[in-house]
Design an enzyme around this catalytic site. Structure first.
Site, PDB file in Angstrom:
ATOM      1  N   THR A 129       0.573  -2.803   8.747  1.00  9.33           N
ATOM      2  CA  THR A 129      -0.619  -2.067   8.301  1.00  9.33           C
ATOM      3  C   THR A 129      -1.693  -2.137   9.374  1.00  9.33           C
ATOM      4  O   THR A 129      -1.815  -3.154  10.063  1.00  9.33           O
ATOM      5  CB  THR A 129      -1.164  -2.594   6.946  1.00  9.33           C
ATOM      6  OG1 THR A 129      -2.405  -1.929   6.649  1.00  9.33           O
ATOM      7  CG2 THR A 129      -1.374  -4.095   6.921  1.00  9.33           C
TER       8      THR A 129
ATOM      9  N   ASN B 254       3.309  -6.742  13.358  1.00 11.89           N
ATOM     10  CA  ASN B 254       2.936  -5.373  13.701  1.00 11.89           C
ATOM     11  C   ASN B 254       3.484  -5.041  15.089  1.00 11.89           C
ATOM     12  O   ASN B 254       3.577  -5.934  15.916  1.00 11.89           O
ATOM     13  CB  ASN B 254       1.396  -5.228  13.691  1.00 11.89           C
ATOM     14  CG  ASN B 254       0.948  -3.775  13.551  1.00 11.89           C
ATOM     15  OD1 ASN B 254       1.285  -2.923  14.369  1.00 11.89           O
ATOM     16  ND2 ASN B 254       0.195  -3.497  12.501  1.00 11.89           N
TER      17      ASN B 254
ATOM     18  N   CYS C 185       0.378  18.552 -22.023  1.00 17.68           N
ATOM     19  CA  CYS C 185      -0.677  19.493 -22.415  1.00 17.68           C
ATOM     20  C   CYS C 185      -0.741  20.748 -21.555  1.00 17.68           C
ATOM     21  O   CYS C 185      -1.544  21.642 -21.834  1.00 17.68           O
ATOM     22  CB  CYS C 185      -2.042  18.781 -22.397  1.00 17.68           C
ATOM     23  SG  CYS C 185      -2.684  18.529 -20.736  1.00 17.68           S
TER      24      CYS C 185
ATOM     25  N   CYS D 230      -6.354  13.872 -21.421  1.00 17.85           N
ATOM     26  CA  CYS D 230      -4.912  13.621 -21.477  1.00 17.85           C
ATOM     27  C   CYS D 230      -4.506  12.508 -20.516  1.00 17.85           C
ATOM     28  O   CYS D 230      -4.133  11.425 -20.930  1.00 17.85           O
ATOM     29  CB  CYS D 230      -4.165  14.919 -21.166  1.00 17.85           C
ATOM     30  SG  CYS D 230      -2.381  14.721 -21.209  1.00 17.85           S
TER      31      CYS D 230
ATOM     32  N   GLN E  87       0.848  -1.199   0.000  1.00 16.88           N
ATOM     33  CA  GLN E  87       0.000   0.000   0.000  1.00 16.88           C
ATOM     34  C   GLN E  87       0.881   1.246   0.000  1.00 16.88           C
ATOM     35  O   GLN E  87       0.381   2.353  -0.160  1.00 16.88           O
ATOM     36  CB  GLN E  87      -0.887   0.019   1.254  1.00 16.88           C
ATOM     37  CG  GLN E  87      -1.836  -1.159   1.388  1.00 16.88           C
ATOM     38  CD  GLN E  87      -2.524  -1.155   2.755  1.00 16.88           C
ATOM     39  OE1 GLN E  87      -3.499  -0.435   2.964  1.00 16.88           O
ATOM     40  NE2 GLN E  87      -2.031  -1.952   3.674  1.00 16.88           N
TER      41      GLN E  87
ATOM     42  N   HIS F 242      -1.462   1.386  -4.199  1.00 17.21           N
ATOM     43  CA  HIS F 242      -1.892   2.784  -4.009  1.00 17.21           C
ATOM     44  C   HIS F 242      -1.035   3.770  -4.801  1.00 17.21           C
ATOM     45  O   HIS F 242      -0.998   4.955  -4.493  1.00 17.21           O
ATOM     46  CB  HIS F 242      -1.905   3.134  -2.513  1.00 17.21           C
ATOM     47  CG  HIS F 242      -2.996   2.431  -1.746  1.00 17.21           C
ATOM     48  ND1 HIS F 242      -3.034   2.359  -0.362  1.00 17.21           N
ATOM     49  CD2 HIS F 242      -4.099   1.760  -2.177  1.00 17.21           C
ATOM     50  CE1 HIS F 242      -4.104   1.682   0.011  1.00 17.21           C
ATOM     51  NE2 HIS F 242      -4.775   1.302  -1.066  1.00 17.21           N
TER      52      HIS F 242
ATOM     53  N   CYS G 215       8.681  -4.644  12.721  1.00 20.40           N
ATOM     54  CA  CYS G 215       8.877  -5.637  11.651  1.00 20.40           C
ATOM     55  C   CYS G 215      10.317  -5.663  11.156  1.00 20.40           C
ATOM     56  O   CYS G 215      10.763  -6.679  10.611  1.00 20.40           O
ATOM     57  CB  CYS G 215       7.896  -5.397  10.502  1.00 20.40           C
ATOM     58  SG  CYS G 215       8.055  -3.792   9.731  1.00 20.40           S
TER      59      CYS G 215
END
Ligand code: BJW
Ligand code: ZN
Length: 281
Positions: free
Chosen positions: A229, A254, A193, A151, A105, A138, A272
């Site tokens: 997470t 975690n 653009c 575009c 993520q 993500h 971790c």
């Protein structure tokens, strides 16, 4: 640990789902922990298209601040352990022919950097074809995407600063100064653009990347490592439960108890960058 090692050695398709805690030891603040506030703003309130429409200047300052931090950050032992684990001949605790895919993520690019570092060392010299799949669901903080409807040009951009008007605004954060209101014309623009560009990340309400591939991997996974997470953001939050539903095992890494960790067969509580090397390194 010995039971976990047995599971590891008999697993054929392993996936890891990682979050901001993976990069905490590299000095990158998590979203929901200390440092999850940028100036007076909740970081998560800035991760929406509505926030960008409301103030592209503010949102770009937020992402500029994080880009500069990510540019300086180095992968930590947890990134390096996962990178080594993604190379078949360095993965000695698992069955030959097993697969490993890293689903992250995180947008900071540190997992890719760790893999590049491992690939460039002697460890790779005698390796068979390197195998690494990193799915950045993500997006990436170093991508910029055109907001122009016709575009949508996307490109990688590691410039520091990304545009002159943002230079130095990161220092204002520490000083607690008022944020400057940067005119639209001075914010990052599309190179094709000329329209306003946005950070190439996935905001709330947008569809994460690689979802077909991720759902396929989840369906075949027999071991899922959930690393750093809070498991509060969908769809990442429930991928481990899906692995569990079809009979796979789940290991959570975690510092603290986290949402949905009751599905875990193995719970490694602690940083971790320490627990991952012990478990899979
Ligand atoms: C350590 C540690 C150490 C610390 N060692 N551990 C169903 C129900 C309800 C809502 C929804 C739903 N489905 C969709 C939604 C809406 C929404 C959502 O989830 N909302 C929630 C708030 C409820 N989801 C979306 O909108 C997503 N899109 C979507 O679902 O589209 C539909 C669709 C899906 C699939 C197929 C087709 C269609 C998009 C979500 C985008 C999230 N974007 C952000 C910003 C990215 C850009 C940026 O970086 O700015 O992603 S939000 C933010 O949260 C960021 C993160 O990737 C994400 C997750 O955070 P993470 O990584 O878990 O960080 P923290 O801080 O929360 O946790 C850190 C953890 O580490 C903690 O547990 C610590 O204890 C731990 N830790 N140090 C180990 N050293
Ligand atoms: Zn464009």
């Amino acid at each position: 640990m010995s039971l976990f090692r047995q599971t590891l050695s008999s697993s054929k398709h392993i996936i890891a789902i990682t979050g901001a805690g993976l990069s905490a030891a590299s000095g990158i603040p998590t979203f929901r922990g200390a440092g999850g506030m940028w100036r007076k703003y909740d970081a998560l309130m800035l991760a929406t298209m509505a926030a960008f429409r409301d103030s592209p200047s503010r949102v770009w300052q937020f992402y500029h601040y994080r880009r500069e931090m990510a540019l300086k950050a180095q992968p930590n032992d947890a990134h390096m352990t996962l990178a080594r684990f993604s190379i078949p001949h360095l993965r000695d605790k698992v069955a030959p022919g097993s697969t490993f895919t890293l689903i992250t993520q995180n947008v900071d690019g540190l997992s890719t950097k760790a893999f590049e570092l491992i690939s460039s060392t002697q460890e790779m010299a005698s390796a068979e074809e390197p195998h690494s799949t990193i799915l950045e669901m993500h997006g990436r903080i170093f991508d910029v995407v055109c907001t122009g409807y016709n575009c949508r040009y996307r490109e990688e951009n590691r410039d520091s600063p990304i545009c002159p008007a943002l230079q130095g605004t990161e220092a204002l954060v520490e000083a607690g100064a008022m944020e400057p209101d940067i005119p639209l014309s001075d914010l990052p623009r599309c190179r094709k653009c000329g329209e306003l560009a946005r950070p190439g990340v996935v905001w709330f309400g947008e569809v994460p990347h690689h979802m077909d591939e991720i759902f396929r991997l989840v369906d075949e996974a027999d071991l899922c490592l959930v690393v750093g997470t809070s498991s509060t953001v969908h769809p990442a939050a429930t991928l481990a439960s899906k692995v569990k539903e079809h009979g796979g095992k789940v290991a959570v890494f975690n510092v603290d108890r986290s949402k949905r960790d009751e599905v875990a067969d193995f719970l490694f509580l602690g940083p971790c960058e320490k627990t991952l090397p012990e478990a899979i390194g």
